[in-house]
Design a protein around this motif. Structure first.
Motif, PDB file in Angstrom:
ATOM      1  N   GLY A 275     -37.415  24.196  -0.089  1.00 43.47           N
ATOM      2  CA  GLY A 275     -37.485  25.415   0.424  1.00 43.47           C
ATOM      3  C   GLY A 275     -38.137  25.467   1.826  1.00 43.47           C
ATOM      4  O   GLY A 275     -37.921  26.231   2.797  1.00 43.47           O
ATOM      5  N   ASP A 276     -38.819  24.493   2.038  1.00 45.26           N
ATOM      6  CA  ASP A 276     -39.742  24.328   3.431  1.00 45.26           C
ATOM      7  C   ASP A 276     -38.968  23.473   4.500  1.00 45.26           C
ATOM      8  O   ASP A 276     -39.449  23.184   5.514  1.00 45.26           O
ATOM      9  CB  ASP A 276     -41.132  23.886   3.210  1.00 45.26           C
ATOM     10  N   ASP A 280     -29.706  22.449   2.422  1.00 44.20           N
ATOM     11  CA  ASP A 280     -29.333  23.430   1.514  1.00 44.20           C
ATOM     12  C   ASP A 280     -29.022  23.556   0.322  1.00 44.20           C
ATOM     13  O   ASP A 280     -27.865  23.085  -0.361  1.00 44.20           O
ATOM     14  CB  ASP A 280     -27.731  23.641   2.316  1.00 44.20           C
ATOM     15  N   PHE A 281     -30.083  23.937  -0.344  1.00 42.01           N
ATOM     16  CA  PHE A 281     -29.891  23.700  -2.044  1.00 42.01           C
ATOM     17  C   PHE A 281     -29.106  24.809  -2.566  1.00 42.01           C
ATOM     18  O   PHE A 281     -28.603  24.238  -3.600  1.00 42.01           O
ATOM     19  CB  PHE A 281     -31.625  23.649  -2.448  1.00 42.01           C
ATOM     20  N   LYS A 282     -28.759  25.684  -1.947  1.00 41.78           N
ATOM     21  CA  LYS A 282     -27.833  26.658  -2.556  1.00 41.78           C
ATOM     22  C   LYS A 282     -26.368  26.173  -2.816  1.00 41.78           C
ATOM     23  O   LYS A 282     -25.824  26.237  -3.836  1.00 41.78           O
ATOM     24  CB  LYS A 282     -27.801  27.819  -1.851  1.00 41.78           C
ATOM     25  N   ALA A 283     -25.981  25.318  -1.537  1.00 40.55           N
ATOM     26  CA  ALA A 283     -24.888  24.609  -1.636  1.00 40.55           C
ATOM     27  C   ALA A 283     -24.755  23.567  -2.815  1.00 40.55           C
ATOM     28  O   ALA A 283     -23.919  23.152  -3.439  1.00 40.55           O
ATOM     29  CB  ALA A 283     -24.353  24.136  -0.336  1.00 40.55           C
ATOM     30  N   ALA A 316     -41.216  24.792  -9.424  1.00 42.79           N
ATOM     31  CA  ALA A 316     -40.638  25.220 -10.597  1.00 42.79           C
ATOM     32  C   ALA A 316     -40.022  26.755 -10.513  1.00 42.79           C
ATOM     33  O   ALA A 316     -38.757  26.891 -10.850  1.00 42.79           O
ATOM     34  CB  ALA A 316     -41.764  25.932 -11.711  1.00 42.79           C
ATOM     35  N   GLU A 317     -40.439  27.657  -9.829  1.00 43.32           N
ATOM     36  CA  GLU A 317     -39.695  28.809  -9.237  1.00 43.32           C
ATOM     37  C   GLU A 317     -38.499  28.658  -8.568  1.00 43.32           C
ATOM     38  O   GLU A 317     -37.459  29.239  -8.822  1.00 43.32           O
ATOM     39  CB  GLU A 317     -40.808  29.715  -8.653  1.00 43.32           C
ATOM     40  N   PHE A 318     -38.723  27.692  -7.496  1.00 45.61           N
ATOM     41  CA  PHE A 318     -37.373  27.571  -6.708  1.00 45.61           C
ATOM     42  C   PHE A 318     -36.407  26.899  -7.466  1.00 45.61           C
ATOM     43  O   PHE A 318     -35.168  27.422  -7.202  1.00 45.61           O
ATOM     44  CB  PHE A 318     -38.104  26.554  -5.576  1.00 45.61           C
ATOM     45  N   ILE A 319     -36.690  25.882  -8.289  1.00 47.83           N
ATOM     46  CA  ILE A 319     -35.546  25.699  -9.092  1.00 47.83           C
ATOM     47  C   ILE A 319     -35.154  26.440 -10.050  1.00 47.83           C
ATOM     48  O   ILE A 319     -33.559  26.492 -10.071  1.00 47.83           O
ATOM     49  CB  ILE A 319     -35.986  24.127 -10.118  1.00 47.83           C
ATOM     50  N   ALA A 320     -35.673  27.098 -10.811  1.00 49.30           N
ATOM     51  CA  ALA A 320     -35.172  28.345 -11.679  1.00 49.30           C
ATOM     52  C   ALA A 320     -34.348  29.157 -11.128  1.00 49.30           C
ATOM     53  O   ALA A 320     -33.186  29.684 -11.424  1.00 49.30           O
ATOM     54  CB  ALA A 320     -36.268  29.136 -12.388  1.00 49.30           C
ATOM     55  N   GLU A 321     -34.868  29.499  -9.724  1.00 48.54           N
ATOM     56  CA  GLU A 321     -34.027  30.411  -8.957  1.00 48.54           C
ATOM     57  C   GLU A 321     -32.626  30.044  -8.513  1.00 48.54           C
ATOM     58  O   GLU A 321     -31.702  30.808  -8.278  1.00 48.54           O
ATOM     59  CB  GLU A 321     -34.837  30.969  -7.600  1.00 48.54           C
ATOM     60  N   HIS A 322     -32.591  28.736  -8.131  1.00 46.55           N
ATOM     61  CA  HIS A 322     -31.428  27.993  -7.756  1.00 46.55           C
ATOM     62  C   HIS A 322     -30.417  27.965  -8.786  1.00 46.55           C
ATOM     63  O   HIS A 322     -29.059  27.672  -8.433  1.00 46.55           O
ATOM     64  CB  HIS A 322     -31.622  26.884  -6.936  1.00 46.55           C
ATOM     65  N   ILE A 323     -30.830  27.639  -9.872  1.00 46.26           N
ATOM     66  CA  ILE A 323     -29.848  27.288 -11.091  1.00 46.26           C
ATOM     67  C   ILE A 323     -28.924  28.336 -11.210  1.00 46.26           C
ATOM     68  O   ILE A 323     -29.175  29.526 -11.364  1.00 46.26           O
ATOM     69  CB  ILE A 323     -30.673  27.253 -12.346  1.00 46.26           C
ATOM     70  N   ILE A 324     -27.721  27.870 -11.496  1.00 48.75           N
ATOM     71  CA  ILE A 324     -26.537  28.901 -11.519  1.00 48.75           C
ATOM     72  C   ILE A 324     -26.071  29.004 -13.062  1.00 48.75           C
ATOM     73  O   ILE A 324     -25.594  28.053 -13.565  1.00 48.75           O
ATOM     74  CB  ILE A 324     -25.365  28.614 -10.571  1.00 48.75           C
ATOM     75  N   HIS A 325     -26.350  30.310 -13.395  1.00 48.76           N
ATOM     76  CA  HIS A 325     -25.800  30.335 -15.054  1.00 48.76           C
ATOM     77  C   HIS A 325     -24.312  30.799 -14.871  1.00 48.76           C
ATOM     78  O   HIS A 325     -23.874  31.779 -14.643  1.00 48.76           O
ATOM     79  CB  HIS A 325     -26.583  31.441 -15.716  1.00 48.76           C
ATOM     80  N   VAL A 326     -23.438  29.770 -15.285  1.00 45.38           N
ATOM     81  CA  VAL A 326     -22.189  29.785 -14.750  1.00 45.38           C
ATOM     82  C   VAL A 326     -21.383  30.661 -15.934  1.00 45.38           C
ATOM     83  O   VAL A 326     -21.996  31.150 -16.913  1.00 45.38           O
ATOM     84  CB  VAL A 326     -21.506  28.462 -15.054  1.00 45.38           C
ATOM     85  N   SER A 327     -20.568  31.190 -15.495  1.00 47.21           N
ATOM     86  CA  SER A 327     -19.629  32.194 -16.174  1.00 47.21           C
ATOM     87  C   SER A 327     -18.700  31.791 -16.928  1.00 47.21           C
ATOM     88  O   SER A 327     -18.155  30.519 -16.758  1.00 47.21           O
ATOM     89  CB  SER A 327     -18.669  33.117 -15.257  1.00 47.21           C
ATOM     90  N   GLU A 328     -18.481  32.136 -18.369  1.00 49.35           N
ATOM     91  CA  GLU A 328     -17.506  31.710 -19.245  1.00 49.35           C
ATOM     92  C   GLU A 328     -16.116  32.161 -19.029  1.00 49.35           C
ATOM     93  O   GLU A 328     -15.241  31.715 -19.952  1.00 49.35           O
ATOM     94  CB  GLU A 328     -18.132  31.901 -20.625  1.00 49.35           C
ATOM     95  N   GLN A 329     -16.035  33.053 -18.072  1.00 54.21           N
ATOM     96  CA  GLN A 329     -14.730  33.751 -17.798  1.00 54.21           C
ATOM     97  C   GLN A 329     -14.682  33.899 -16.382  1.00 54.21           C
ATOM     98  O   GLN A 329     -15.325  34.005 -15.653  1.00 54.21           O
ATOM     99  CB  GLN A 329     -14.368  35.083 -18.635  1.00 54.21           C
ATOM    100  N   ASN A 330     -13.110  33.827 -15.964  1.00 57.02           N
ATOM    101  CA  ASN A 330     -12.858  34.265 -14.632  1.00 57.02           C
ATOM    102  C   ASN A 330     -12.960  35.532 -14.096  1.00 57.02           C
ATOM    103  O   ASN A 330     -12.671  36.391 -14.953  1.00 57.02           O
ATOM    104  CB  ASN A 330     -11.386  33.719 -14.426  1.00 57.02           C
TER     105      ASN A 330
END
Length: 354
Positions: A275-276, A280-283, A316-330
């Protein structure tokens, strides 16, 4: 799609002689208290983790897992970065890397290499005994002193270096295959495998070995001015481990990517806490989710400015915030008629199907 696992913490940068960083149970308690779900364990310090014992004893492995499990932690991967480095050492670096090996072999290049190979094979068995699926390491280097084309590259020299590197690693890769564990090379300057081209060359020489994979660390790619997002598109099928480490490159009138032999804090390219920097970790997290990356997001903390324990807590907070909990449906699945073939044909002005 798969949700990335994490956060995990690479413990190597935090181990010291002072509590709580001097033994595994207190290290684990500290990491768990910061919010980590797993740790990546270095294997060169037997008082933290005894690799030889883990390779032979299921009881010892059960004890380690229990120690971590009592803190709510798992092992994401074992690491043999130091030992992997010693699989291939150019004579120019003989003294620089000698300290990575035990005293008995450190000044005998042949014995030292044999020790490194045997240690990697122990790591394969230990990973299997711990029910791990991936392992982190370095490739070592024979060609690295010649990375810049002056004097002009000698194609035969590079060919011989990579042929030799592949021949040294193939028996190790076979051991990891027998153990059912992916061997993940961190692509890192100073290693012969430091970018996509060098990894691809090595992969071809190992006959596209099914256990030859990548530890993806975007910080090393940003500092080489690589397209670290395009790299995921190109190599996602071989990415099996992931270090979350940030970096920045601020152009300077005095030095460039080589750093001018300056300390990290004075270089144009520097490692930073997540983050510093400029990555581009979101991407990155989006692409890894898109490609069903099966492994962990592991903080490797290295920063030329920030204090380490602060970096670990924030990481730890940075990674947890960036993990995408993926959707099981479109998200468009609500639309009607998507499974009615006759309705679709009618919308196109076509007669009913047969």
């Amino acid at each position: 799609m798969k949700t990335l696992q994490g956060p995990s913490l690479f413990l190597s940068q935090f181990i010291s002689d002072r509590p709580p960083f001097n033994q595994l149970d207190t290290l684990a308690a500290w990491a768990a208290g910061l919010g980590y779900k797993a740790v990546q364990l270095p294997t060169h310090l037997p008082h933290i983790f005894d690799l030889a014992k883990a390779a032979e004893s299921l009881d010892y492995c059960a004890q380690v897992r229990e120690t971590l499990g009592n803190m709510g932690l798992r092992i994401s991967e074992l690491s043999t970065h130091f030992q992997g480095q010693l699989v291939a050492v150019h004579p120019a670096y003989d003294q620089a890397f000698a300290g990575f090996a035990p005293e008995a072999v450190r000044h005998d290049p042949v014995a030292r290499q044999q020790w490194a190979v045997s240690t990697l094979k122990l790591a394969a068995r230990a990973s299997q005994n711990l029910n791990l699926t991936a392992h982190a390491t370095f490739s070592g280097s024979l060609a690295w002193p010649f990375f810049y084309p002056w004097p002009p590259h000698n194609p035969l020299l590079v060919e011989e270096a990579f042929n030799e590197l592949a021949s040294r690693w193939l028996p190790i890769l076979h051991s990891f295959d027998e153990a059912g564990v992916d061997l993940c090379f961190e692509l890192h300057p100073g290693e012969d495998l430091h970018d996509g081209v060098t990894f691809g060359r090595f992969l071809e020489l190992t006959d596209n070995h099914p256990r030859c994979h990548i530890l993806y660390d975007p910080s090393h790619m940003l500092l080489q001015h690589m397209d670290y997002l395009g790299f995921i598109d190109r190599w996602h099928s071989r990415i099996r481990a992931f270090h979350v480490k940030d970096a920045e490159f601020r152009p300077s009138a005095d030095s460039g990517v080589y750093g001018g032999y300056q300390p990290w804090i004075d270089r144009p390219g520097r490692f930073r806490s997540p983050g510093d920097g400029q990555i581009d970790f979101k991407a990155i997290f989006s692409k890894l989710a898109r490609y069903d990356y099966p492994g962990w997001a592991t903080l490797e903390w290295e920063c030329c400015l920030k204090e380490g324990e602060t970096g670990a807590r924030e990481g730890a907070e940075f990674i947890a915030e960036h993990i995408i909990h993926v959707s099981e449906q479109n998200f468009e699945d609500y639309a009607p008629g998507q499974h009615d073939r006759e309705a679709a044909r009618a919308m196109l002005g076509l007669p009913p199907g047969k």
